[in-house]
Design an enzyme around this catalytic site. Structure first.
Site, mmCIF file in Angstrom:
data_model
loop_
_atom_site.group_PDB
_atom_site.id
_atom_site.type_symbol
_atom_site.label_atom_id
_atom_site.label_comp_id
_atom_site.label_asym_id
_atom_site.label_seq_id
_atom_site.Cartn_x
_atom_site.Cartn_y
_atom_site.Cartn_z
ATOM 1 N N HIS A 64 -14.113 13.437 34.065
ATOM 2 C CA HIS A 64 -14.005 12.200 34.297
ATOM 3 C C HIS A 64 -15.071 11.813 33.001
ATOM 4 O O HIS A 64 -13.965 10.493 32.664
ATOM 5 C CB HIS A 64 -14.920 11.743 35.449
ATOM 6 C CG HIS A 64 -16.130 11.703 35.207
ATOM 7 N ND1 HIS A 64 -16.917 12.806 36.034
ATOM 8 C CD2 HIS A 64 -17.127 10.503 35.366
ATOM 9 C CE1 HIS A 64 -18.091 12.482 35.715
ATOM 10 N NE2 HIS A 64 -18.003 11.586 35.163
ATOM 11 N N ASP A 94 -14.045 18.844 37.539
ATOM 12 C CA ASP A 94 -14.769 18.047 36.851
ATOM 13 C C ASP A 94 -15.757 18.486 35.370
ATOM 14 O O ASP A 94 -16.478 18.185 35.516
ATOM 15 C CB ASP A 94 -15.333 17.132 37.312
ATOM 16 C CG ASP A 94 -15.978 16.189 36.768
ATOM 17 O OD1 ASP A 94 -15.143 15.484 36.320
ATOM 18 O OD2 ASP A 94 -17.343 15.291 36.959
ATOM 19 N N SER A 170 -23.616 11.658 33.180
ATOM 20 C CA SER A 170 -22.341 12.898 33.166
ATOM 21 C C SER A 170 -22.345 13.613 32.518
ATOM 22 O O SER A 170 -21.763 13.607 31.082
ATOM 23 C CB SER A 170 -20.798 11.664 33.722
ATOM 24 O OG SER A 170 -20.926 11.379 35.144
#
Length: 323
Positions: A64, A94, A170
């Site tokens: 993402h 992911d 992230s």
């Protein structure tokens, strides 16, 4: 030890937005009402990543973080900027792999293990929350094998930690007390404070290998056809009514399942430690693995339970319905 291998990832994406214009003579009205005609916007976002192969310049991050990016820039700890190429990305896990051109070996992260983690173990996260590069946060392993729903997707077997993980973290590393990589942080659940999640390194290794080899993650194939286990079938096979599983309706000759000894009429109760209470649960559990690895099936056969190790291959074109 680990910080030199942590990078800042900056992405640029373009979005075309326009309103419906019901009239003719668009060129005339465009001069007076430009806001109702399609326009292109540029969006930037920040995330983190980690160099896991300094010789080849491979960087792992979250899917993402780089999804729909028109341009990706990797910024190292010494503020050197590289234009990155997306080698492959997998929305189910992911995870994504980037490549940067390097003239000499870059600092790379040391790999740890996630199979022996203990609840309460100290962990360290490094990332770039809110653009604040190389921010270190600490915490403990709060739980293991967590499943988290985000939108219409369920992420499974995550490490839960109370180390602060924000969107800018992230793709950054989760480390053990020795500074070894045990997971990749992912900010997929932002509704609660003090809860972060990371993808275990054992899974990261499998996914990264697939993305480098083929650019996508191939679905594993066992050659085992399954069907729902109804109450009538439970009675027929003397299977406990309060337990769940799926019935093996066919095993393709020569397939990995057949070579492992799986037989028609076997009831698969678990796959890789995950319960398979329905055909959907079976396929979701299987999707957590990749070809070339090893999966243990927990099987009920003739009143007894068996553990059957299997080695899936990639899904043949002719056998897409049999997983």
């Amino acid at each position: 030890k680990a910080s030199p291998a942590v990078v800042n990832i900056s992405t640029v994406s373009k979005e075309r937005v326009g309103a419906f214009f019901p009239f003719s003579g668009q060129e005339f009205f465009r001069d007076f009402f430009p806001e109702v005609f399609p326009r292109e916007y540029t969006r930037t976002s920040l995330g983190s990543g980690v160099i896991f192969n300094g010789t080849e310049g491979y960087v792992v991050t979250n899917h993402h973080v780089v999804a729909e990016a028109a341009a990706i820039t990797v910024i190292t700890s010494d503020q050197t900027e590289f234009t990155a190429k997306l080698l492959g990305s997998d929305p189910r896990s992911d995870l994504a792999v980037l490549a940067i051109e390097v003239e000499e070996k870059m600092p790379e992260i040391d790999m740890g293990a996630s199979d022996d983690l203990m609840i309460g173990e100290t962990v360290v996260a490094i990332g770039n929350p809110f653009g604040l590069s190389h921010t270190v946060t600490t915490g403990v392993v709060s739980a293991l094998n967590r499943s988290v729903r985000s939108g219409d997707h369920v992420y499974r077997n995550l490490i839960q930690t109370d180390a602060s993980i924000h969107p800018g973290n992230s793709g950054g590393p989760l480390l053990n007390i020795e500074g070894d990589l045990i997971g990749i942080n992912t900010a997929i659940y932002q509704k609660a404070q003090g809860i972060g999640f990371a993808i275990p390194i054992e899974k990261v290794k499998r996914i990264v290998r697939e993305l480098i080899q083929s650019g996508h993650v191939r679905f594993p194939w066992l050659g085992v056809e399954i069907q729902e286990l109804t109450a009538e079938l439970k009675t027929y096979f003397n299977f406990p009514s309060d337990r769940g599983g799926v019935l093996t309706s066919n095993v393709i000759q020569g397939s990995p399942g057949a070579q492992a000894g799986v037989k028609r009429g076997d009831i698969v109760m678990a796959l890789g430690g995950m319960l398979t209470v329905s055909p959907q649960a079976y396929r979701q559990a299987l999707s957590e693995f990749t070809p070339g690895g090893s999966i243990e099936l927990k099987i009920f056969r003739e009143g007894g339970e068996l553990s059957v190790p299997t080695k899936p291959t990639s899904l043949p074109e002719r056998s897409k319905m049999a997983v």
